[in-house]
Design a protein around this motif. Structure first.
Motif, mmCIF file in Angstrom:
data_model
loop_
_atom_site.group_PDB
_atom_site.id
_atom_site.type_symbol
_atom_site.label_atom_id
_atom_site.label_comp_id
_atom_site.label_asym_id
_atom_site.label_seq_id
_atom_site.Cartn_x
_atom_site.Cartn_y
_atom_site.Cartn_z
ATOM 1 N N ARG A 253 28.458 -11.695 135.319
ATOM 2 C CA ARG A 253 27.746 -12.071 136.551
ATOM 3 C C ARG A 253 26.988 -13.380 136.361
ATOM 4 O O ARG A 253 25.977 -13.614 137.006
ATOM 5 N N GLN A 254 27.466 -14.212 135.483
ATOM 6 C CA GLN A 254 26.730 -15.409 135.112
ATOM 7 C C GLN A 254 27.039 -16.594 136.023
ATOM 8 O O GLN A 254 28.037 -16.611 136.740
ATOM 9 N N ASP A 255 26.162 -17.610 135.939
ATOM 10 C CA ASP A 255 26.427 -18.876 136.620
ATOM 11 C C ASP A 255 27.559 -19.612 135.918
ATOM 12 O O ASP A 255 27.785 -19.427 134.719
ATOM 13 N N PRO A 256 28.283 -20.491 136.636
ATOM 14 C CA PRO A 256 29.306 -21.323 135.984
ATOM 15 C C PRO A 256 28.691 -22.147 134.855
ATOM 16 O O PRO A 256 27.610 -22.708 134.999
ATOM 17 N N GLY A 257 29.383 -22.192 133.737
ATOM 18 C CA GLY A 257 28.900 -22.960 132.597
ATOM 19 C C GLY A 257 27.988 -22.194 131.668
ATOM 20 O O GLY A 257 27.643 -22.686 130.590
ATOM 21 N N SER A 258 27.565 -21.013 132.049
ATOM 22 C CA SER A 258 26.723 -20.185 131.196
ATOM 23 C C SER A 258 27.576 -19.192 130.417
ATOM 24 O O SER A 258 28.650 -18.786 130.864
ATOM 25 N N HIS A 259 27.093 -18.798 129.261
ATOM 26 C CA HIS A 259 27.765 -17.765 128.488
ATOM 27 C C HIS A 259 27.673 -16.434 129.225
ATOM 28 O O HIS A 259 26.662 -16.127 129.857
ATOM 29 N N VAL A 260 28.723 -15.654 129.142
ATOM 30 C CA VAL A 260 28.711 -14.324 129.754
ATOM 31 C C VAL A 260 27.539 -13.511 129.235
ATOM 32 O O VAL A 260 26.837 -12.833 129.983
ATOM 33 N N ALA A 261 27.315 -13.598 127.937
ATOM 34 C CA ALA A 261 26.222 -12.866 127.306
ATOM 35 C C ALA A 261 25.700 -13.671 126.137
ATOM 36 O O ALA A 261 26.432 -14.457 125.520
ATOM 37 N N VAL A 262 24.427 -13.469 125.835
ATOM 38 C CA VAL A 262 23.813 -14.058 124.648
ATOM 39 C C VAL A 262 23.711 -12.931 123.623
ATOM 40 O O VAL A 262 22.818 -12.097 123.677
ATOM 41 N N PHE A 263 24.677 -12.903 122.735
ATOM 42 C CA PHE A 263 24.795 -11.791 121.795
ATOM 43 C C PHE A 263 23.755 -11.886 120.679
ATOM 44 O O PHE A 263 23.161 -12.943 120.444
#
Length: 210
Positions: free
Chosen positions: A20-30
């Motif tokens: 559900r991320q913005d374009p250009g952002s990582h899906v998740a910060v693991f």
């Protein structure tokens, strides 16, 4: 017992259940860092504590820079600010996924990722938990101590104190963007005292250190 993985980012292969991320952002910060760490730094979510662009917790924001600088001075952190090397330190978020416009997760979204956070925390099995900010501190105190009902969630007072947990020592950290004159030194002094103590002997005993 040490973890066998040598992976620094997402060492246990977590896979977020939604995108559900913005374009250009990582899906998740693991989760990121030393999988055999004694110190576990726990943030809230990428929209507050950073990493949406870098993929690494507590990077890419002023808040993260302020916090990691304290750990850098004590030898936990080295290297580039946006891709640091962590030694004896692991960092992750209660809610790992990036959300549009950096918004806060809903209660349902926090609940959806709870099992991922809990699994990673138990896999790292650190001695010292360092929740950053009110939400992460509340979550850690509720889930990993029996004392939440007796503790007022006043972060200026809780900052850099020691709280007994179920097999952990918990050291809450006030939001770095809200630090006052003495908060930085209080955290540094607390970490130095723990490092100088025999903290590894207390694992699983839930006693105060130092």
């Amino acid at each position: 017992m040490e973890n066998v993985t040598e992976r620094t980012s997402n060492p246990f292969g977590m896979r977020p259940p939604f995108e559900r991320q913005d374009p250009g952002s990582h899906v998740a910060v693991f989760g990121y860092g030393d999988a055999n760490a004694d110190f576990h730094l726990i943030g809230d979510h990428p929209g507050i504590h950073g990493g949406e662009r870098t993929g690494i917790p507590f990077t890419g924001t002023r808040t993260g820079d302020i916090l990691l600088e304290v750990f850098r001075e004590l030898g936990f952190v080295s290297g580039d600010r946006n891709q640091p090397l962590l030694s004896n330190l692991f960092a992750n978020y209660v809610h790992m996924c990036s959300l549009p416009n950096g918004r806060d997760p809903t209660v349902a979204e926090y609940d959806e990722l709870e099992r991922y956070f809990d699994a990673e925390l138990r896999a790292i099995n650190a001695h010292i938990l360092l929740p950053v900010g009110e939400h992460a501190t509340d979550h850690v105190l509720r889930e990993y101590t029996t004392q939440r009902h007796r503790i007022e969630l006043a972060m200026p007072r809780l900052h850099a104190t020691e709280i007994r947990g179920r097999g952990f020592l918990i050291v809450p950290v006030r939001e770095p963007g809200e630090w006052e004159d003495t908060d930085r030194e209080r955290l540094r002094a607390r970490l130095e005292a723990i490092l100088e103590s025999d903290y590894r002997q207390t694992k699983g005993v839930a006693t105060r250190i130092g």
